[in-house]
Design an enzyme around this catalytic site. Sequence first.
Site, PDB file in Angstrom:
ATOM      1  N   GLY A 127       0.843  -1.194   0.000  1.00 22.74           N
ATOM      2  CA  GLY A 127       0.000   0.000   0.000  1.00 22.74           C
ATOM      3  C   GLY A 127       0.872   1.236   0.000  1.00 22.74           C
ATOM      4  N   SER A 128       0.329   2.314   0.533  1.00 26.14           N
ATOM      5  CA  SER A 128       1.046   3.591   0.491  1.00 26.14           C
ATOM      6  C   SER A 128       2.165   3.642   1.539  1.00 26.14           C
ATOM      7  CB  SER A 128       0.056   4.726   0.742  1.00 26.14           C
ATOM      8  OG  SER A 128      -0.557   4.530   1.995  1.00 26.14           O
ATOM      9  N   VAL A 138       0.845   4.746   5.103  1.00 23.36           N
ATOM     10  CA  VAL A 138       0.259   3.679   5.931  1.00 23.36           C
ATOM     11  C   VAL A 138       1.342   2.667   6.324  1.00 23.36           C
ATOM     12  CG1 VAL A 138      -1.421   1.785   5.975  1.00 23.36           C
ATOM     13  CG2 VAL A 138      -2.064   3.988   4.980  1.00 23.36           C
ATOM     14  N   GLY A 139       2.254   2.386   5.424  1.00 28.64           N
ATOM     15  CA  GLY A 139       3.343   1.451   5.726  1.00 28.64           C
ATOM     16  C   GLY A 139       4.148   1.876   6.946  1.00 28.64           C
ATOM     17  N   CYS A 147       1.970   0.913  -8.686  1.00 26.95           N
ATOM     18  CA  CYS A 147       3.111   1.350  -7.888  1.00 26.95           C
ATOM     19  C   CYS A 147       4.320   1.567  -8.791  1.00 26.95           C
ATOM     20  CB  CYS A 147       3.422   0.333  -6.814  1.00 26.95           C
ATOM     21  SG  CYS A 147       3.577  -1.321  -7.467  1.00 26.95           S
ATOM     22  N   GLU A 198       5.629  -3.260   0.934  1.00 16.67           N
ATOM     23  CA  GLU A 198       5.797  -2.903  -0.488  1.00 16.67           C
ATOM     24  C   GLU A 198       5.012  -1.622  -0.683  1.00 16.67           C
ATOM     25  OE1 GLU A 198       7.682  -4.451  -2.582  1.00 16.67           O
ATOM     26  OE2 GLU A 198       8.101  -6.235  -1.411  1.00 16.67           O
TER      27      GLU A 198
HETATM   28  P1  NAD Z   1      -3.435   2.260   1.214  1.00 17.50           P
HETATM   29  O1  NAD Z   1      -2.137   2.357   1.921  1.00 17.50           O
HETATM   30  O2  NAD Z   1      -4.415   3.347   1.411  1.00 17.50           O
HETATM   31  O3  NAD Z   1      -4.180   0.914   1.599  1.00 17.50           O
HETATM   32  C1  NAD Z   1      -3.611  -0.371   1.432  1.00 17.50           C
HETATM   33  C2  NAD Z   1      -4.310  -1.356   2.353  1.00 17.50           C
HETATM   34  O4  NAD Z   1      -4.032  -0.996   3.698  1.00 17.50           O
HETATM   35  C3  NAD Z   1      -5.838  -1.374   2.223  1.00 17.50           C
HETATM   36  O5  NAD Z   1      -6.313  -2.677   2.413  1.00 17.50           O
HETATM   37  C4  NAD Z   1      -6.257  -0.473   3.378  1.00 17.50           C
HETATM   38  O6  NAD Z   1      -7.572  -0.727   3.831  1.00 17.50           O
HETATM   39  C5  NAD Z   1      -5.232  -0.844   4.435  1.00 17.50           C
HETATM   40  N1  NAD Z   1      -5.007   0.177   5.471  1.00 17.50           N
HETATM   41  C6  NAD Z   1      -5.195   1.521   5.381  1.00 17.50           C
HETATM   42  N2  NAD Z   1      -4.882   2.109   6.543  1.00 17.50           N
HETATM   43  C7  NAD Z   1      -4.485   1.129   7.398  1.00 17.50           C
HETATM   44  C8  NAD Z   1      -4.024   1.119   8.742  1.00 17.50           C
HETATM   45  N3  NAD Z   1      -3.912   2.235   9.444  1.00 17.50           N
HETATM   46  N4  NAD Z   1      -3.682  -0.062   9.294  1.00 17.50           N
HETATM   47  C9  NAD Z   1      -3.753  -1.211   8.577  1.00 17.50           C
HETATM   48  N5  NAD Z   1      -4.204  -1.258   7.298  1.00 17.50           N
HETATM   49  C10 NAD Z   1      -4.544  -0.103   6.707  1.00 17.50           C
HETATM   50  O7  NAD Z   1      -3.081   2.081  -0.347  1.00 17.50           O
HETATM   51  P2  NAD Z   1      -4.068   1.925  -1.574  1.00 17.50           P
HETATM   52  O8  NAD Z   1      -4.672   3.264  -1.875  1.00 17.50           O
HETATM   53  O9  NAD Z   1      -4.971   0.761  -1.390  1.00 17.50           O
HETATM   54  O10 NAD Z   1      -3.036   1.541  -2.724  1.00 17.50           O
HETATM   55  C11 NAD Z   1      -2.251   2.487  -3.382  1.00 17.50           C
HETATM   56  C12 NAD Z   1      -0.842   2.524  -2.812  1.00 17.50           C
HETATM   57  O11 NAD Z   1      -0.284   1.221  -2.833  1.00 17.50           O
HETATM   58  C13 NAD Z   1       0.096   3.366  -3.638  1.00 17.50           C
HETATM   59  O12 NAD Z   1       0.922   4.104  -2.787  1.00 17.50           O
HETATM   60  C14 NAD Z   1       0.915   2.337  -4.406  1.00 17.50           C
HETATM   61  O13 NAD Z   1       2.180   2.788  -4.825  1.00 17.50           O
HETATM   62  C15 NAD Z   1       1.014   1.248  -3.404  1.00 17.50           C
HETATM   63  N6  NAD Z   1       1.313  -0.016  -4.051  1.00 17.50           N
HETATM   64  C16 NAD Z   1       2.569  -0.541  -3.872  1.00 17.50           C
HETATM   65  C17 NAD Z   1       2.906  -1.730  -4.511  1.00 17.50           C
HETATM   66  C18 NAD Z   1       4.273  -2.324  -4.336  1.00 17.50           C
HETATM   67  O14 NAD Z   1       4.418  -3.514  -4.564  1.00 17.50           O
HETATM   68  N7  NAD Z   1       5.279  -1.564  -3.942  1.00 17.50           N
HETATM   69  C19 NAD Z   1       1.972  -2.382  -5.308  1.00 17.50           C
HETATM   70  C20 NAD Z   1       0.704  -1.816  -5.449  1.00 17.50           C
HETATM   71  C21 NAD Z   1       0.385  -0.634  -4.797  1.00 17.50           C
END
Ligand code: NAD
Length: 495
Positions: free
Chosen positions: A228-229, A232-233, A284, A250
């Site tokens: 994810g982002s 959040v990571g 991503c 990731e």
């Molecule tokens: P996001 O970080 O908003 O959410 C990802 C997941 O995390 C979702 O399931 C969400 O519900 C969950 N989440 C959100 N807040 C949380 C918290 N506080 N605690 C635990 N879980 C939580 O990201 P998104 O909008 O779903 O996806 C887009 C992002 O993902 C972009 O930044 C993109 O670059 C990244 N991404 C990275 C890769 C990679 O492999 N590096 C691949 C795909 C997407």
Amino acid sequence: MAKRYQNFIAGKWVDAKSGETFEDRNPANWEEVIGIFPKSGKEDVDEAVAAARRAFPKWKAIPVPERGEILKRAGDLLVARKEEIARLMTREMGKILAETRGDVQEGIDTAYYAFGEGRRFFGHTVPSELPNKFNMTMRMPIGVAGIITPWNFPMAIPSWKIFPALLCGNTLVFKPASDTPATANALVEILLEAGVMPEAINLVHGSGASVGMAIVRHPDVDLISFTGSSAVGKVINAEAGKDLKRVSLELGGKNAQIVMDDADLELALEGVLWGAFGTTGQRCTATSRLILHEKIHDQFVEMLVDRASKIRIGNGLDENVQMGPVINQAQREIIHQYVRIGQEEGAKLVLGGHPYEEGECKKGWFYAPTIFVDVKPSMRIAQEEIFGPVLSVIKVSSLEEAIAVLNGTRYGLSSSIYTQDVNAAYRAIRDIEAGITYINGPTIGAECHMPFGGVKETGNGHREGGWTVYDFFSEIKTVYVDFSGRLQRAQIDNR
Ligand code: NAD
């Protein structure tokens, strides 16, 4: 009537304890509700984790090749349901059918890779420094894995995590993105039909703040695999760090394609069109910066604007469409906000920069392909992840400057250079700071049997894909067997 979906917890399909629900809508037509899903919370997560914990000793006792055969069957079922799931995914998150078919295919490839790995799962045998002693390493499962995934690859990313996690003998709790819960549901159905022990896989739908965080904080969850982002990571890493959980992150990217003055410009053009506007820029690995050598800058921008202005936008179920909508209203607003920021910063908008509302697209979250030129490397549109069809073009005068610009962000996922000069290509391979570098190919297009991940704020050093992901989902045990019949002291008796 929209279909009602449930969680899968402790071997049963169940509603959220709260009884609350949320809607999953089609971003190409917000009037279409794909399904109604349980809005779960901590209590649901507690049950899911307890079930996964109960299943762990039984699941890990199954021989690894047999677990691999279950995943092979999951791959076969994905093959059988490929078209149906691709169509569902296009309706659920908008990307075009060619891409959603590719997304399911990545799941299939990952399942078959896991099947093969079931008969390898290698450790090492290593000579001992003492006589009559044997040394080796073996892989052990870790325990309960929390799997938290984004919406942009609703089948591929969960498969990258879940198949290796299960092959290694872990059980799991899976929280998919709430924008793509129906594809996640199909994946869990397939794993159950393939023969995964029901309590070994638990699916809990809901928001990141409630379900995601409850998984991260749960003391009985041993490892977290998150995509994810970066924002959040960081939160997840800090929370999970309190219990010393193993965490794989990731995260975001701000990927660039360099085009040198000796490049095959037609090839580089195909690359950037696919890299920047494929998946509506929501990868991503998307190309969000284009670094052009000054000698070909004007010519290339002209070719690019001409082609990008002809991209066919619409509902991804139409095979003629080349670019679908963005994921939701909030994301479209963020993209539009970045366009305003770019203009305020002094970049020149040469294409798009507005929502796309022609014909049927009025009812969806569409955004026109957008290109900025005269972008300075320090501008926010050249530094921050936008996650939409917005490309920032930066002019440079040498390979060294191009690489310095490419490296000048806090991310480091994918990168690309188009050149016919072998020396320039190898310098780029050596000097670019990124987890992935393509020579004469766009920044997108990973193959599932190769390591995948990034440097800097794109991650925390782990790699998904290929053989490397098995290192994350297993623990190494070092074994010494002394068959000398006497006490032998390493470093002492042999010195
Ligand atoms: P996001 O970080 O908003 O959410 C990802 C997941 O995390 C979702 O399931 C969400 O519900 C969950 N989440 C959100 N807040 C949380 C918290 N506080 N605690 C635990 N879980 C939580 O990201 P998104 O909008 O779903 O996806 C887009 C992002 O993902 C972009 O930044 C993109 O670059 C990244 N991404 C990275 C890769 C990679 O492999 N590096 C691949 C795909 C997407």
